[in-house]
Motif scaffolding. Sequence first.
Motif, short mmCIF file in Angstrom:
data_model
loop_
_atom_site.label_atom_id
_atom_site.label_comp_id
_atom_site.label_asym_id
_atom_site.label_seq_id
_atom_site.Cartn_x
_atom_site.Cartn_y
_atom_site.Cartn_z
N ALA A 19 -4.40 33.32 19.49
CA ALA A 19 -4.02 35.10 19.95
C ALA A 19 -4.84 35.43 20.29
N VAL A 20 -5.84 35.60 19.29
CA VAL A 20 -6.57 37.04 18.41
C VAL A 20 -7.33 36.61 20.51
N GLY A 31 10.40 25.55 9.53
CA GLY A 31 10.44 26.66 10.33
C GLY A 31 9.96 28.08 11.19
N ALA A 32 8.88 28.28 10.42
CA ALA A 32 8.23 29.35 10.96
C ALA A 32 6.98 28.51 11.67
N GLU A 33 6.59 26.85 11.49
CA GLU A 33 5.86 27.08 12.63
C GLU A 33 6.49 26.78 14.36
N MET A 81 14.75 29.31 22.92
CA MET A 81 15.03 28.34 21.86
C MET A 81 14.05 27.99 20.98
N PHE A 82 12.86 28.32 21.52
CA PHE A 82 12.29 28.04 19.86
C PHE A 82 12.32 29.17 19.21
N VAL A 91 6.03 32.59 19.56
CA VAL A 91 5.28 33.22 19.23
C VAL A 91 3.73 33.13 20.96
N TYR A 92 3.71 31.21 20.87
CA TYR A 92 2.32 31.64 21.19
C TYR A 92 3.53 31.34 22.89
#
Length: 446
Positions: free
Chosen positions: A399-400, A246-248, A56-57, A254-255
């Motif tokens: 992430a890293v 939208g990329a946010e 959904m994200f 991704v998170y």
Amino acid sequence: MEDLTHGSIVRHLLKTTGFMLVTMVFQTLYFLIDLYWVGRLGKEALAGVGIAGNLMFIVLAVSQMLAVGTTTLISHAVGRKDRDNAEMVFNQSLVLSGAIGALFLLTALGFRRTYVTALSADAPTAARALEYLAWFVPAMALQFWMVTMGAALRGTGNFKPGMVVQTATVVINMLLAPVLMFGWMSGRPLGVAGTAMASLVAVVVGTIWLATYFIPDTSYLKFKRAHARPRVDLWWQVLRIGLPAGAEFALIAVYLFIVYTVSRPFGAAAQAGFGIGLRIVQAGFMPVVALGFAVAPVAGQNFGARKADRVRDTFRHAALMAAGIMAVFTVVCNLVPAAMIQFFSSDPQVIAVGSEYLRIVSWTFVASGIIYVNASLFQAMGNTIPPLLASFVRLVLVAVPAFAVSQLPGFDLRWIWYLSVGAALAQLAMNLLLLRREFRVRLRFA
């Protein structure tokens, strides 16, 4: 159409937020009631729906891209009193959203098994996720049209139709989901597939209903076949403005992918606890989301009308509102986190993971509320790249180190939540500095 370039900014914000908040309250109720019913099916169902819901994200990312570009361009046109351009943007956005929705439908249905297998802690969790996605993917695909129509109306300052339709669809979803899930009246329980079917029915009704607002002769925006021929230049304008916003949401996806990946060794209970905690956080953020929807057209129309002081005042008032709302939510999540998780699951491990998640991440709420309002100001001015850069830095800061520490002996999920707190504070500082620069550069109309 409502002119937002005159009158009290606070009144405009409260009025438009009020319209959106009605929808958000019902949406919140749906999230929580749906989660309650799914919880009755066990931790595997909770984890499976949570993993499936991560898609959904992605939908939110793309639909937000379309919505931000559409709202911004239409609000600018309304501010200039250019109705013909507003109608052209509306019709082109519909064509673009239809094409994207069809592409998403085919891609998601084709790769859903690969996606679910990669993230699920065990086979029962994967099975529940696949059952859910079989019906939820078509529902998500239809939302592109629905979101675009609502965004177009918001660009004209008209929030009421979206509020009415969205509220009605949520009510349909809430009432229909348990009937299908548990087989009430029919005697044929459908499990998690039933709640996805309810979502599909609700979205179909909402899309058709929302379309009727553009048919009457009195409508400011109307469907026009002459405007339906693809215009790549306008598509690019919509995407150029909306893509960073939208990329946010894509970064959020991704998170979540990272969290579900590193939490696999902890089992379905840990994934379920995180999933419940995440839904509660989403519910608590609804007032700020409603405020953000209000900020974009209010600031956008004033930007189009070249009224710099009103643009600045919009941010100042909205940021104070967001901070106050999220401070209250922070206190609640620190006082009764276990009680909130326990409402949806009685599993001790699920409760432990979920309540710990809420206690720690609650310290990001005030910062995240201001960040959301900040991003809406960038949307209103037609430049969404700076907040995207700040969001990317936030993701890297989580992430890293997350992948690195997950390989260490004694790794615990709380380490990820602490990383999230530090990253959110860093993002807030970056966003405020970038907005200050943007005001200095973009509001020099003279």
